[in-house]
Design a protein around this motif. Structure first.
Motif, PDB file in Angstrom:
ATOM      1  N   UNK A   1       4.978  11.735  -4.556  1.00  0.00           N
ATOM      2  CA  UNK A   1       5.949  12.255  -5.520  1.00  0.00           C
ATOM      3  C   UNK A   1       5.254  12.994  -6.664  1.00  0.00           C
ATOM      4  N   UNK A   2       4.068  12.578  -7.036  1.00  0.00           N
ATOM      5  CA  UNK A   2       3.321  13.282  -8.071  1.00  0.00           C
ATOM      6  C   UNK A   2       2.988  14.692  -7.589  1.00  0.00           C
ATOM      7  N   UNK A   3       2.653  14.817  -6.316  1.00  0.00           N
ATOM      8  CA  UNK A   3       2.265  16.110  -5.763  1.00  0.00           C
ATOM      9  C   UNK A   3       3.462  16.985  -5.390  1.00  0.00           C
ATOM     10  N   UNK A   4       4.518  16.379  -4.826  1.00  0.00           N
ATOM     11  CA  UNK A   4       5.631  17.153  -4.263  1.00  0.00           C
ATOM     12  C   UNK A   4       6.960  17.003  -4.999  1.00  0.00           C
ATOM     13  N   UNK A   5       7.027  16.124  -5.990  1.00  0.00           N
ATOM     14  CA  UNK A   5       8.294  15.863  -6.653  1.00  0.00           C
ATOM     15  C   UNK A   5       9.040  14.742  -5.940  1.00  0.00           C
ATOM     16  N   UNK A   6      10.199  14.420  -6.444  1.00  0.00           N
ATOM     17  CA  UNK A   6      10.979  13.303  -5.916  1.00  0.00           C
ATOM     18  C   UNK A   6      11.278  13.482  -4.431  1.00  0.00           C
ATOM     19  N   UNK A   7      11.023  12.435  -3.663  1.00  0.00           N
ATOM     20  CA  UNK A   7      11.309  12.437  -2.228  1.00  0.00           C
ATOM     21  C   UNK A   7      12.693  11.807  -2.014  1.00  0.00           C
TER      22      UNK A   7
ATOM     23  N   UNK B   1       0.835  -1.205   0.000  1.00  0.00           N
ATOM     24  CA  UNK B   1       0.000   0.000   0.000  1.00  0.00           C
ATOM     25  C   UNK B   1       0.868   1.252   0.000  1.00  0.00           C
ATOM     26  N   UNK B   2       1.995   1.177   0.686  1.00  0.00           N
ATOM     27  CA  UNK B   2       2.899   2.319   0.797  1.00  0.00           C
ATOM     28  C   UNK B   2       3.449   2.749  -0.565  1.00  0.00           C
ATOM     29  N   UNK B   3       3.720   1.805  -1.440  1.00  0.00           N
ATOM     30  CA  UNK B   3       4.243   2.144  -2.768  1.00  0.00           C
ATOM     31  C   UNK B   3       3.257   3.030  -3.531  1.00  0.00           C
ATOM     32  N   UNK B   4       1.959   2.751  -3.404  1.00  0.00           N
ATOM     33  CA  UNK B   4       0.933   3.588  -4.051  1.00  0.00           C
ATOM     34  C   UNK B   4       0.932   4.991  -3.460  1.00  0.00           C
ATOM     35  N   UNK B   5       1.004   5.081  -2.155  1.00  0.00           N
ATOM     36  CA  UNK B   5       1.026   6.387  -1.465  1.00  0.00           C
ATOM     37  C   UNK B   5       2.281   7.164  -1.887  1.00  0.00           C
TER      38      UNK B   5
END
Length: 175
Positions: free
Chosen positions: A163-169, A154-158
């Protein structure tokens, strides 16, 4: 539920990358830390010399450490007995039970506490719910206990949504 509920305040490679000086600069006087794959590898209950050195650094700086784990009492007690730190077992993360118990036990205020863990779904989510800052660390080992494997999926989806919202983490070497 918002994707922001899973966004860590900080990301560091390992708990040992948290330096007392940096924590104090951020007004942090208490570190609540997950046990498995954060403080110790889930399959190595005795920990490492690095853990001991980190705990000593925090103790010297008068920064409290409380392990907040979803594990049962006997498991957590055995693991932390080597380190001489307090703990809350059966914390029920992602709920705030364990965090609130630790904060009430010591009289910590939310602005002086940080929660460190290796899972967005439990540790980081519980931090947000409790109104405290969070630190996501890389898991110490890549294998997980059976019950964590489901969360990782589930974490991979989150993670992708974050990253879509904030860019690369990216993980840092300190805060």
């Amino acid at each position: 539920m918002s994707i922001d509920d899973y966004r860590p305040t900080f990301m560091v490679e390992a708990v040992y990358d948290l330096k007392a000086e940096d924590l104090l600069k951020h007004g942090i006087h208490a570190v609540l830390v997950d046990l498995d794959n954060t403080l110790i590898a889930w399959d190595n209950p005795d920990g490492t010399a690095e853990v001991r050195a980190w705990i000593d650094e925090m103790t010297t700086a008068d920064i409290a450490i409380v392990v907040v784990s979803n594990n049962k009492h006997s498991r957590v007690e055995r693991a932390v007995s080597l380190f001489g730190v307090d703990f809350v077992s059966r914390a029920m993360k992602p709920f705030t039970r364990g965090i609130k118990i630790a904060m009430e036990r010591y009289g910590f205020s939310p602005d002086e506490v940080i929660m460190v863990g290796d899972q967005l779904m439990t540790d980081i989510r519980a931090s947000h719910r409790a109104g405290i800052r969070s630190v996501l660390v890389k898991p110490l080992v890549t294998s997980d206990a059976w019950n964590t494997k489901f969360n990782r999926f589930r974490e991979r989806r989150i993670w992708r949504k974050l990253e879509k919202k904030y860019g690369k983490l990216t993980y840092q070497k300190g805060i």
